[in-house]
Every structure is written in structure tokens, then in C-alpha cells.
Design a protein around this motif. Sequence first.
Motif, mmCIF file in Angstrom:
data_model
loop_
_atom_site.group_PDB
_atom_site.id
_atom_site.type_symbol
_atom_site.label_atom_id
_atom_site.label_comp_id
_atom_site.label_asym_id
_atom_site.label_seq_id
_atom_site.Cartn_x
_atom_site.Cartn_y
_atom_site.Cartn_z
ATOM 1 N N MET A 1 0.923 -1.162 0.350
ATOM 2 C CA MET A 1 -0.089 -0.400 -0.117
ATOM 3 C C MET A 1 0.955 0.524 -0.413
ATOM 4 O O MET A 1 2.089 1.267 0.198
ATOM 5 C CB MET A 1 -1.052 0.202 1.198
ATOM 6 C CG MET A 1 -2.374 0.077 1.159
ATOM 7 S SD MET A 1 -3.061 0.700 2.002
ATOM 8 C CE MET A 1 -3.606 -1.043 3.150
ATOM 9 N N ASP A 2 0.362 2.313 0.023
ATOM 10 C CA ASP A 2 1.036 3.640 -0.492
ATOM 11 C C ASP A 2 1.687 4.243 1.054
ATOM 12 O O ASP A 2 0.871 4.092 1.680
ATOM 13 C CB ASP A 2 -0.049 4.440 -0.746
ATOM 14 C CG ASP A 2 0.267 4.752 -2.263
ATOM 15 O OD1 ASP A 2 0.353 4.053 -3.178
ATOM 16 O OD2 ASP A 2 -0.816 5.426 -3.186
ATOM 17 N N LYS A 3 2.455 5.225 0.895
ATOM 18 C CA LYS A 3 3.130 6.171 1.842
ATOM 19 C C LYS A 3 1.702 6.718 2.874
ATOM 20 O O LYS A 3 0.632 6.739 1.701
ATOM 21 C CB LYS A 3 4.408 6.601 1.428
ATOM 22 C CG LYS A 3 5.298 5.589 1.860
ATOM 23 C CD LYS A 3 6.680 6.823 1.880
ATOM 24 C CE LYS A 3 7.882 6.304 1.653
ATOM 25 N NZ LYS A 3 8.167 6.701 0.397
ATOM 26 N N LEU A 4 2.242 7.037 3.963
ATOM 27 C CA LEU A 4 1.005 7.508 4.472
ATOM 28 C C LEU A 4 0.589 9.400 3.930
ATOM 29 O O LEU A 4 -1.004 9.878 3.730
ATOM 30 C CB LEU A 4 1.595 8.099 6.029
ATOM 31 C CG LEU A 4 0.605 8.223 6.975
ATOM 32 C CD1 LEU A 4 -0.669 7.160 7.341
ATOM 33 C CD2 LEU A 4 1.104 8.299 8.304
ATOM 34 N N SER A 5 1.708 9.303 3.420
ATOM 35 C CA SER A 5 1.501 10.712 3.079
ATOM 36 C C SER A 5 1.055 10.627 1.989
ATOM 37 O O SER A 5 0.554 12.273 0.794
ATOM 38 C CB SER A 5 2.692 11.675 2.663
ATOM 39 O OG SER A 5 3.785 10.617 1.837
ATOM 40 N N THR A 25 1.907 3.691 9.048
ATOM 41 C CA THR A 25 1.032 3.678 7.728
ATOM 42 C C THR A 25 -1.113 3.984 7.968
ATOM 43 O O THR A 25 -0.898 4.144 9.189
ATOM 44 C CB THR A 25 1.176 2.289 7.544
ATOM 45 O OG1 THR A 25 0.710 1.776 8.600
ATOM 46 C CG2 THR A 25 2.787 1.791 8.087
ATOM 47 N N ILE A 26 -0.927 3.420 6.472
ATOM 48 C CA ILE A 26 -2.314 3.487 6.161
ATOM 49 C C ILE A 26 -2.707 2.792 6.967
ATOM 50 O O ILE A 26 -4.541 3.222 7.590
ATOM 51 C CB ILE A 26 -2.583 3.383 4.780
ATOM 52 C CG1 ILE A 26 -2.202 4.619 3.768
ATOM 53 C CG2 ILE A 26 -4.127 3.290 4.852
ATOM 54 C CD1 ILE A 26 -2.149 4.509 2.637
ATOM 55 N N ALA A 159 -8.588 7.994 3.552
ATOM 56 C CA ALA A 159 -7.887 6.826 3.079
ATOM 57 C C ALA A 159 -9.043 5.568 3.236
ATOM 58 O O ALA A 159 -8.294 4.532 2.113
ATOM 59 C CB ALA A 159 -6.870 6.527 4.919
ATOM 60 N N LEU A 160 -9.992 5.877 3.252
ATOM 61 C CA LEU A 160 -10.723 4.329 3.116
ATOM 62 C C LEU A 160 -11.496 4.028 2.584
ATOM 63 O O LEU A 160 -11.522 3.492 1.752
ATOM 64 C CB LEU A 160 -11.939 4.711 4.355
ATOM 65 C CG LEU A 160 -11.511 3.384 6.198
ATOM 66 C CD1 LEU A 160 -12.855 4.210 6.779
ATOM 67 C CD2 LEU A 160 -11.249 2.283 5.606
ATOM 68 N N VAL A 161 -11.661 5.237 1.233
ATOM 69 C CA VAL A 161 -11.917 5.691 -0.045
ATOM 70 C C VAL A 161 -11.339 5.874 -0.821
ATOM 71 O O VAL A 161 -11.039 4.537 -1.912
ATOM 72 C CB VAL A 161 -12.667 7.235 -0.083
ATOM 73 C CG1 VAL A 161 -12.785 7.870 -1.881
ATOM 74 C CG2 VAL A 161 -14.372 7.822 1.039
ATOM 75 N N SER A 162 -9.949 6.292 -0.622
ATOM 76 C CA SER A 162 -9.191 5.181 -1.395
ATOM 77 C C SER A 162 -8.455 4.288 -1.762
ATOM 78 O O SER A 162 -7.638 3.656 -2.195
ATOM 79 C CB SER A 162 -8.122 6.262 -1.281
ATOM 80 O OG SER A 162 -8.483 7.838 -2.047
ATOM 81 N N TYR A 163 -8.529 3.654 -0.257
ATOM 82 C CA TYR A 163 -7.474 2.382 0.063
ATOM 83 C C TYR A 163 -8.108 1.288 0.773
ATOM 84 O O TYR A 163 -7.611 0.270 0.710
ATOM 85 C CB TYR A 163 -5.835 2.457 0.874
ATOM 86 C CG TYR A 163 -4.997 3.657 0.438
ATOM 87 C CD1 TYR A 163 -4.128 3.450 -1.206
ATOM 88 C CD2 TYR A 163 -5.343 4.654 0.437
ATOM 89 C CE1 TYR A 163 -3.275 3.957 -1.417
ATOM 90 C CE2 TYR A 163 -4.368 5.959 0.276
ATOM 91 C CZ TYR A 163 -3.526 5.914 -1.088
ATOM 92 O OH TYR A 163 -2.780 6.950 -1.529
ATOM 93 N N GLY A 164 -9.378 1.754 0.424
ATOM 94 C CA GLY A 164 -10.416 0.507 1.622
ATOM 95 C C GLY A 164 -10.670 -0.763 0.932
ATOM 96 O O GLY A 164 -10.482 -1.552 1.857
ATOM 97 N N GLU A 166 -8.097 -2.620 0.163
ATOM 98 C CA GLU A 166 -6.750 -3.044 -0.049
ATOM 99 C C GLU A 166 -6.024 -3.301 1.083
ATOM 100 O O GLU A 166 -5.796 -4.206 1.442
ATOM 101 C CB GLU A 166 -5.366 -2.151 -0.545
ATOM 102 C CG GLU A 166 -5.666 -1.540 -1.866
ATOM 103 C CD GLU A 166 -4.469 -0.732 -2.942
ATOM 104 O OE1 GLU A 166 -3.453 -0.536 -2.477
ATOM 105 O OE2 GLU A 166 -4.609 0.028 -3.390
ATOM 106 N N ILE A 167 -7.167 -2.917 2.284
ATOM 107 C CA ILE A 167 -6.350 -2.983 3.474
ATOM 108 C C ILE A 167 -7.210 -5.285 3.315
ATOM 109 O O ILE A 167 -7.832 -5.829 3.074
ATOM 110 C CB ILE A 167 -7.554 -2.630 4.032
ATOM 111 C CG1 ILE A 167 -7.538 -1.193 4.297
ATOM 112 C CG2 ILE A 167 -7.396 -3.283 5.575
ATOM 113 C CD1 ILE A 167 -8.007 0.038 4.722
ATOM 114 N N VAL A 168 -5.959 -5.034 4.499
ATOM 115 C CA VAL A 168 -5.853 -6.352 4.670
ATOM 116 C C VAL A 168 -7.052 -7.044 5.061
ATOM 117 O O VAL A 168 -7.178 -6.368 6.366
ATOM 118 C CB VAL A 168 -4.838 -7.362 5.034
ATOM 119 C CG1 VAL A 168 -4.236 -8.103 4.005
ATOM 120 C CG2 VAL A 168 -3.422 -6.661 4.144
ATOM 121 N N ASP A 169 -7.319 -8.349 5.405
ATOM 122 C CA ASP A 169 -8.650 -8.929 6.211
ATOM 123 C C ASP A 169 -7.274 -10.157 6.601
ATOM 124 O O ASP A 169 -7.439 -10.934 5.853
ATOM 125 C CB ASP A 169 -9.842 -9.180 5.213
ATOM 126 C CG ASP A 169 -10.760 -10.000 6.309
ATOM 127 O OD1 ASP A 169 -10.818 -10.362 7.082
ATOM 128 O OD2 ASP A 169 -12.113 -9.615 5.867
#
Length: 664
Positions: A1-5, A25-26, A159-164, A166-169
Motif C-alpha cells: 500500500m501507499d505511504k501515509l503522505s 502507515t495507512i 484513506a478508506l475511500v482510496s485504499y479501503g 486494499e486493506i488486508v482482511d
Amino acid sequence: MDKLSKVKGIGPKTEPLLNKIGIFTIDDLVTHYPFRYDVLKRTDLKTVTDLEQKVVVDGKVESIPLVIRFKGGTNKLNFRLSTVNGIVGVSIFGRAFLKQSLPIGEKVIVIGKYDPNKNIVNASDIKFGNLTNQERIESVYHTTSGLTQKVISSAINNALVSYGNEIVDSIPKHLIEKYNFLNKKTALNIVHNPPNYDKLKEASIRLKYEELFEFMFKINYLRAENNKDNIGIKRHTEKKIDTFIKKLPFELTEDQSKALEEIINDLNSERRMNRLLQGDVGSGKTIVAILAMYYNFLCGYQSALMAPTEILATQHYNNIKELLGKEKINIELLTGSITKKEKQSIYNELKEGKVNIIIGTHALIQEDVEYNNLGLVVTDEQHRFGVNQRSNLKNKGIKPDVLYMSATPIPRTYALTIYGDMDVSIIKQMPKGRIPVKTKVFTTKEMNDVYNLMKEELKESHQVYVIAPLIEENDDLDLTNIYTLRDKINLIFGNKYKIDIVHGKMKAKEKELIMEEFKQNIVNILISTTVIEVGVDVPNATMMVIFDANRFGLSTLHQLRGRVGRNSLESKCLLISDSDTKRLEIMENTTDGFVISEEDFKLRGSGDLFGTKQSGDMTFKMANLKNDYKILVQAKIDSDDYLKNECYDKEELKKRLIATIKID
Ligand code: ADP
Ligand code: MG
């Protein structure tokens, strides 16, 4: 995943602030869960009669806010607000800075207490926007100065909109289906922006389950790995240790003898020992371990003893030297303070089998230490090492028997989960002649009484421990620090007694020296942080004075108190605190570690119990071992199945979970 920034809303100013609260991190960001929820539901002011009732009103700013500044820097902001109940006054302390953001017509929500006589809301908080007819639940986050709730909340939502997706479950698919769980993105969305309590509960259970599933999976995996090769060393010796036991300066208690017998049975059997020796502070676990190591030596094997601190390792070394010194046995101490050359020579001797017992901190297993024929590893104050390090040891390719010692009494149900695969020996009895430590809570106004009691103790040539939470002054925390404390105590006692300091940031050599001087009663008053919490044994010390006692968990206080009352002299423990005295009174009423740990558990959840701060393995962001015990048990069963079931062997998730287990 991308960097926090990369997250929208996180610029170069915000990122370091987020870092400050542990978000790097995100993933950290989206799991920065609210620590509290505020319920925003409009109050009908006409119904308010109770001046203490919390009210929530919304409306438009009706007058330009007026700022009143007081001496000493406080200020008060006043304005009128047009609400559905008509115009009411609003007054709030310390928010002068809001003046510019409250032009006439601005929509705001005011939370506070309503005084119908004056028609004023004395506000505790002002938020922007207005209420809908529905109840609104608002997330409140832990933060740091310069970082507003709004910035945190919008960063999380972006973050949830852009990376939601990708977040590992960490929950396997079949279990998500089985429990009809929400998907992870949805669950995260809900806990950050709860539409109502039912949804919030559903989402939290799912996230808690995930945390606990992952945790139990790792434990189960390590356990399975540990048990894979259960065949260990089978010993046999004609030599008996009974004669040696008879030479000890004291008689073993029944519990000690029984524990020793259980350990020796394990050592003699082919099955690898995996045993926990549990006993309250001062119950005499060390001697049992020493005897086990001596037996192991008689059978021709090396032993390693690991302690969590260098002070403790050194103490064990001196102890063992004293007890076994007359036998033909080579004992060495490995700490950070010895030279490289000395270290290398100890390493060589270990490899050649010339060292029979090695004592040290957990560097003993972390570094590349090679043994000749390591037969027994003893880990003192086991809970401090964390789960992963335990496995480090067993994965070194050697298969010694393992004995853990722990003074942290763990309530039985939890022990079953955490230590489920271990055999347990318990020492319940205290050695003969022990007098329970008298404990009393004092406020800072009663310091003279405290100093007088110290004087009495010192007059008898007894020694005193003084504990404070901080090493140096700290602007953020208004707590007692040991350097200031030393100056104070020096003024009172300095002309008659020798006072010294130990703390965790000192060089090991310095610490050792001071501990040795304390042991020999050259130093009479030892001022310290909690580095002396575990294990230290100086029987002539009969008083423990703890400053800012409210800062410590009961289990920690119990451990600290365990430093005194270690022989047949009457000992005292003085707890100094101006707050939290109800909790501290538990210490006055009992010296039973199990009772205290249960109380601690009731009050703080698992907190202190597992030494979470040290291990990092037992910290949960959402789950709480106490309240969520049922979820834990289910997660344990499910993760065990998942681990064993070969159908799932090829799943990415399983590999990933295993990969995150640090074994180095
Ligand atoms: P802990 O279980 O907290 O590690 P220790 O092993 O340090 O306790 O023992 C506490 C003290 O009790 C030590 O000074 C030790 O020598 C002493 N001790 C241990 N066993 C006995 C016994 N059976 N009788 C008298 N004193 C004992
Ligand atoms: Mg001990």
C-alpha cells in the motif's frame, strides 16, 4: 500500500503529528479507532430542570462572540444562539481562538449544561454543523496538540475511500461466510462513522474477532511448531541431588519439593519439557530452578538461565555461585557490560562445553551463541519476554528442555488460552517464618509520617527502597522523578545514611556496582524506577516507599512490594498518592497475588497482566481480553481448525499470517 503522505489531507505538517500518536502507515491510520463516542441528539431545552444534565443544542450564531480575558490566561467566549427553542446564551471557557470562526449565521452544535434561570448553556464543547432529526454518534479520537479531531477523521475517511479495498482482511473466507461478517472496509467505515449502535456493535465484533483470530492463529502456530518435535533428551543419573539439598541453608517447602520432583520427572522422560513454574513473588522459585540446573549438570548437560534485566541476571549469578561454588561446576555470566574479548572467550568455552551453566539476559538466545550440549533452558519472569521470543529459543535447532518461571498469577481461564500447552507447577506456600508486608496509603500531606517511618527503619540498620515513576524532570508530566527525589531525601537523611540511585538508562556496570553496594548494606536507601520491580532479592531491605503509586498497576505494585518481606523481619510498604486511593486500598487489604491480579483484571483488563508494554504481542486495538473473552475462545477454536485443516493450506492468507510471525 501507499505511504501515509499519499492520503488526501495528510501534508508535511500533519504527517509528523500522526507519527507522534503512533500512526505510520495507512493501516495504522484506519485502525486508529475512536476511544469514545459522543451521542449528538437535540435536547428540548424546555424540558430541562436538572442543572447537571448534559444538553445538546444546535442553531445559528446570533451575535458576534465576545471574549473576556482573565488574569492567569484563561478566557471566556460568549455569544447568542438562535435555536428551535428560541434564543439562548452560550458561554464557554478557553475557546477565545474560536471567535473568528463564529461569524453571525454560522451553524454550530453546542454541548454543555443548561441553566433555565439564566437561559444560558455553559458549554463544554462546540462543533460545527447542525443536527439532523436522527441521533448522531460522533467518534472521538486520541490525539496530540496541533492535530484536530476533524483532521484525523477526514484523513481516516479519505484513506478508506482510496485504499479501503486494499486493506488486508485476516479472517479466512469460510469464516466470514460462516458468521456472515461485514466486509472489512464496511466494518471500518462503520466504527469510524457509526450510523447507529446496532451497526456499531456488529462492526466492532467483526473487527475484534479479526484481531483475536490473528492473535490466536499465531499462538497456535507457534505451539504446533514447538510440539512438532516433541522428543527431547532422556536423562539418567545415579548421582542424587538429595545430599546437596540437605546442605542448603534452609529446608525446601513442600510445594518447592513437589515442583522440583515434577521437573526432574520431565528431565528424565524422553518427552521434551515445556513447563511453567508459577509462584507468587518471594515464594522461592529460584532455588527450584537452580536445583534443576544442578541436576541437569550432573547428567552431563549445559544449562542456560535467562533473566529480563541485567540486574537480575547478575543477582542470579551471584546466588548460584554462592550455592554451587563448592561443586566442580563452571558458571559464567554474560551481560552487556563485559568486554568483547571476555564475551568471545565465554562463547568459545560454551561451544567446547567447558561452561556448565550460563546466565544472562535474552541475548543468550538472540545472538549466535553455540552450545556444546544445551540440555535445559530456564527463563525467569517469563511474561516479560513475549510469545515470539519464547519460540526463538526453540527454533534454534537445539532441543533443550524448557522451564519458565513467572510471578504473575494469571487467572485460570486466561492461562488456559495463553499457556494452554504447558505443564504447570505451582508454588503456593511461602517459606516458613514470613510475615506479610504491612501496606499503607499516604497522601502527600502526610510526608512527615512517611519520613518518620523511614527513620525508624533505618535506625534498625534496615534498608529502604524508594520508587518513583520518572528518571528526570519531564515538562509534560507532573510526576516525581528520582533525581529531584534524591536531593530531597539527601537533605533529610544524607548526613547519616548513604543514598544512591539506579534506573534503566544507566550503564550496566554502574547498576551492578550500586546493587552490590545495596546488597552489602553500604547503600542504605536505594532510589529507583521500576527497574528493580522484578526479582531483586535483598532480604535486609524492609521498607518500600512508592511515590505516585496511582501511576502503577496493582500487579506492578505487588511485584514492587515483593522486594520486601523476604525474611522473618517485619516489612512495610508505603504508597504515596493523592488520588485513586480506593484502588490502592486493595493493596492494604491483601498480599495474595492471585486476588490482586483478579482485581487488576477487573479494573484494567489484561493491561499489566501480560506485560503488554514489553511484549507487544498482547496489545489489541479493539478487543479486550476481559470483555471479549467469548470471542477469544471462539477465535481460538476457529484458528486452530484453520491451522490444522489441510484444505486451506495453500491459501494466501495462511501464508501471510505465518509470514508475519517474527522468528529471528
Ligand atoms: P521468587 O519466587 O520471587 O523468585 P526467590 O527465589 O528470589 O523468590 O526467593 C525469595 C527469598 O526466599 C530468597 O532470599 C531465597 O533465598 C529465600 N528462600 C527460598 N526458598 C526458601 C525456603 N524454603 N525457606 C526459606 N527461605 C527460602
Ligand atoms: Mg524471582
